[in-house]
Scaffold this motif. Structure first.
Motif, PDB file in Angstrom:
ATOM      1  N   TYR A  62      44.252 -34.630  -7.811  1.00  0.00           N
ATOM      2  CA  TYR A  62      42.990 -35.174  -8.320  1.00  0.00           C
ATOM      3  C   TYR A  62      41.913 -35.182  -7.227  1.00  0.00           C
ATOM      4  N   GLU A  63      42.302 -35.567  -6.032  1.00  0.00           N
ATOM      5  CA  GLU A  63      41.294 -35.637  -4.952  1.00  0.00           C
ATOM      6  C   GLU A  63      40.804 -34.254  -4.557  1.00  0.00           C
ATOM      7  N   LEU A  64      41.709 -33.305  -4.567  1.00  0.00           N
ATOM      8  CA  LEU A  64      41.284 -31.948  -4.240  1.00  0.00           C
ATOM      9  C   LEU A  64      40.378 -31.390  -5.338  1.00  0.00           C
ATOM     10  N   GLU A  65      40.773 -31.602  -6.587  1.00  0.00           N
ATOM     11  CA  GLU A  65      39.961 -31.094  -7.708  1.00  0.00           C
ATOM     12  C   GLU A  65      38.554 -31.671  -7.640  1.00  0.00           C
ATOM     13  N   ALA A  66      38.457 -32.967  -7.352  1.00  0.00           N
ATOM     14  CA  ALA A  66      37.138 -33.612  -7.264  1.00  0.00           C
ATOM     15  C   ALA A  66      36.317 -32.988  -6.134  1.00  0.00           C
ATOM     16  N   ALA A  67      36.957 -32.724  -5.011  1.00  0.00           N
ATOM     17  CA  ALA A  67      36.240 -32.134  -3.868  1.00  0.00           C
ATOM     18  C   ALA A  67      35.756 -30.718  -4.201  1.00  0.00           C
ATOM     19  N   LEU A  68      36.585 -29.948  -4.914  1.00  0.00           N
ATOM     20  CA  LEU A  68      36.185 -28.584  -5.269  1.00  0.00           C
ATOM     21  C   LEU A  68      35.033 -28.619  -6.270  1.00  0.00           C
ATOM     22  N   TYR A  89      36.568 -34.928  14.783  1.00  0.00           N
ATOM     23  CA  TYR A  89      36.032 -33.562  14.850  1.00  0.00           C
ATOM     24  C   TYR A  89      34.611 -33.589  15.392  1.00  0.00           C
ATOM     25  N   ILE A  90      34.180 -32.423  15.868  1.00  0.00           N
ATOM     26  CA  ILE A  90      32.855 -32.323  16.503  1.00  0.00           C
ATOM     27  C   ILE A  90      31.809 -31.932  15.459  1.00  0.00           C
ATOM     28  N   ALA A  91      32.207 -31.035  14.559  1.00  0.00           N
ATOM     29  CA  ALA A  91      31.304 -30.570  13.501  1.00  0.00           C
ATOM     30  C   ALA A  91      32.150 -30.145  12.316  1.00  0.00           C
ATOM     31  N   SER A  92      31.533 -30.125  11.152  1.00  0.00           N
ATOM     32  CA  SER A  92      32.266 -29.717   9.951  1.00  0.00           C
ATOM     33  C   SER A  92      31.307 -29.027   8.989  1.00  0.00           C
ATOM     34  N   GLU A  93      31.790 -28.004   8.316  1.00  0.00           N
ATOM     35  CA  GLU A  93      30.979 -27.369   7.281  1.00  0.00           C
ATOM     36  C   GLU A  93      31.892 -26.705   6.261  1.00  0.00           C
ATOM     37  N   TYR A  94      31.358 -26.486   5.054  1.00  0.00           N
ATOM     38  CA  TYR A  94      32.154 -25.802   4.047  1.00  0.00           C
ATOM     39  C   TYR A  94      32.184 -24.325   4.381  1.00  0.00           C
ATOM     40  N   ALA A  95      33.293 -23.692   4.060  1.00  0.00           N
ATOM     41  CA  ALA A  95      33.543 -22.347   4.568  1.00  0.00           C
ATOM     42  C   ALA A  95      34.500 -21.634   3.616  1.00  0.00           C
ATOM     43  N   TYR A  96      34.818 -20.383   3.901  1.00  0.00           N
ATOM     44  CA  TYR A  96      35.844 -19.701   3.103  1.00  0.00           C
ATOM     45  C   TYR A  96      36.612 -18.710   3.963  1.00  0.00           C
ATOM     46  N   ILE A  97      37.773 -18.340   3.414  1.00  0.00           N
ATOM     47  CA  ILE A  97      38.569 -17.272   4.020  1.00  0.00           C
ATOM     48  C   ILE A  97      38.840 -16.243   2.928  1.00  0.00           C
ATOM     49  N   ASN A  98      39.123 -15.044   3.311  1.00  0.00           N
ATOM     50  CA  ASN A  98      39.401 -13.976   2.347  1.00  0.00           C
ATOM     51  C   ASN A  98      40.886 -13.651   2.305  1.00  0.00           C
ATOM     52  N   GLY A  99      41.341 -13.244   1.103  1.00  0.00           N
ATOM     53  CA  GLY A  99      42.684 -12.680   0.986  1.00  0.00           C
ATOM     54  C   GLY A  99      43.800 -13.666   0.717  1.00  0.00           C
ATOM     55  N   TYR A 100      43.456 -14.907   0.384  1.00  0.00           N
ATOM     56  CA  TYR A 100      44.495 -15.920   0.126  1.00  0.00           C
ATOM     57  C   TYR A 100      44.135 -16.756  -1.093  1.00  0.00           C
ATOM     58  N   ALA A 101      45.181 -17.241  -1.771  1.00  0.00           N
ATOM     59  CA  ALA A 101      44.992 -18.159  -2.898  1.00  0.00           C
ATOM     60  C   ALA A 101      45.866 -19.398  -2.700  1.00  0.00           C
ATOM     61  N   GLU A 120      41.567 -22.005 -10.598  1.00  0.00           N
ATOM     62  CA  GLU A 120      42.300 -22.128 -11.862  1.00  0.00           C
ATOM     63  C   GLU A 120      43.673 -22.770 -11.677  1.00  0.00           C
ATOM     64  N   HIS A 121      44.369 -22.402 -10.615  1.00  0.00           N
ATOM     65  CA  HIS A 121      45.711 -22.957 -10.372  1.00  0.00           C
ATOM     66  C   HIS A 121      45.630 -24.486 -10.246  1.00  0.00           C
ATOM     67  N   VAL A 122      44.700 -24.946  -9.450  1.00  0.00           N
ATOM     68  CA  VAL A 122      44.541 -26.394  -9.232  1.00  0.00           C
ATOM     69  C   VAL A 122      44.040 -27.068 -10.513  1.00  0.00           C
ATOM     70  N   PHE A 123      43.058 -26.453 -11.167  1.00  0.00           N
ATOM     71  CA  PHE A 123      42.439 -27.095 -12.338  1.00  0.00           C
ATOM     72  C   PHE A 123      43.426 -27.155 -13.515  1.00  0.00           C
ATOM     73  N   GLN A 124      44.230 -26.109 -13.695  1.00  0.00           N
ATOM     74  CA  GLN A 124      45.207 -26.132 -14.793  1.00  0.00           C
ATOM     75  C   GLN A 124      46.265 -27.204 -14.563  1.00  0.00           C
ATOM     76  N   ILE A 125      46.712 -27.325 -13.339  1.00  0.00           N
ATOM     77  CA  ILE A 125      47.734 -28.344 -13.039  1.00  0.00           C
ATOM     78  C   ILE A 125      47.138 -29.741 -13.217  1.00  0.00           C
ATOM     79  N   LYS A 126      45.892 -29.896 -12.824  1.00  0.00           N
ATOM     80  CA  LYS A 126      45.225 -31.187 -13.016  1.00  0.00           C
ATOM     81  C   LYS A 126      45.159 -31.545 -14.506  1.00  0.00           C
ATOM     82  N   SER A 127      44.821 -30.578 -15.352  1.00  0.00           N
ATOM     83  CA  SER A 127      44.742 -30.849 -16.797  1.00  0.00           C
ATOM     84  C   SER A 127      46.110 -31.231 -17.339  1.00  0.00           C
TER      85      SER A 127
END
Ligand code: SIN
Length: 189
Positions: free
Chosen positions: A160-166, A37-49, A174-181
């Motif tokens: 686990y890797e996604l939870e750590a990154a978040l 990749y050329i560049a990377s940054e943290y970002a968000y999108i609206n309207g999705y879970a 919550e969906h990811v964190f509850q499943i991780k627990s």
């Protein structure tokens, strides 16, 4: 059932037409960056879970015993945090292969830093793809993830890797964190 989207994705956007291409990742694309990749940054999108509703027959499971990986579902008012990558169009050969099991490329407004919004690309696996597993209780999902593995490793490591990154970015899902627990409890039992 596995569902290969590579040929369909090639027809979806004319990537050579973009001045610059931004890709938004919300799942493994956040933490497993095996593409140029050329560049990377943290970002968000609206309207999705995020939801663990997509089957993985190729990475975190097998055709006989699919695992569960993330896709997005539309939820009004929701904001989904992720990582945006500025990429060259050649990289989609590799990305389409990686995301081939049910994911289609869509255009989406990506909110970058400094209030910049770009029309970028995202991989979403929708309910009409043959590899879709769909909604289930978080207990059912956790059990399936706990018992699955594939060529890319244990299905639980995806969580686990996604939870750590978040968490690293103080992001709550919550969906990811509850499943991780639940997975951690299953490991202890
Ligand atoms: C993504 O990360 O954006 C797509 C889903 C995945 O590969 O986990």
């Amino acid at each position: 059932m596995a569902f290969d989207t590579q040929a369909i994705n090639k027809q979806r956007q004319n990537l050579a037409d973009y001045d610059e291409i931004w890709l938004f990742g919300y799942g493994s694309l956040i933490y497993k960056v095996d593409f140029d990749y050329i560049a990377s940054e943290y970002a968000y999108i609206n309207g999705y879970a995020r939801r663990f509703w997509q089957g993985s027959h190729d990475h975190r499971g097998t055709p006989e015993s699919p695992g569960r990986v993330l896709t997005l579902t539309p939820v009004q008012g929701e904001r989904c945090f992720g990582r945006a990558f500025k990429v060259n169009h050649e990289v989609f050969e590799q990305l389409d292969h990686r995301e081939k099991n049910g994911y289609l490329r869509h255009e989406i407004p990506i909110h970058l830093s400094n209030n910049r919004i770009v029309n970028g690309l995202i991989y979403i696996a929708s309910p009409d793809n043959a590899a879709y597993l769909g909604e289930a209780s978080i207990e059912y999902i956790a059990k399936q993830i706990f018992n699955s593995s594939g060529p890319s490793g244990l299905n639980r490591d995806y969580v686990y890797e996604l939870e750590a990154a978040l968490k690293e970015h103080d992001e709550v899902d919550e969906h990811v964190f509850q499943i991780k627990s639940l997975l951690k409890s299953l490991e202890k039992s």
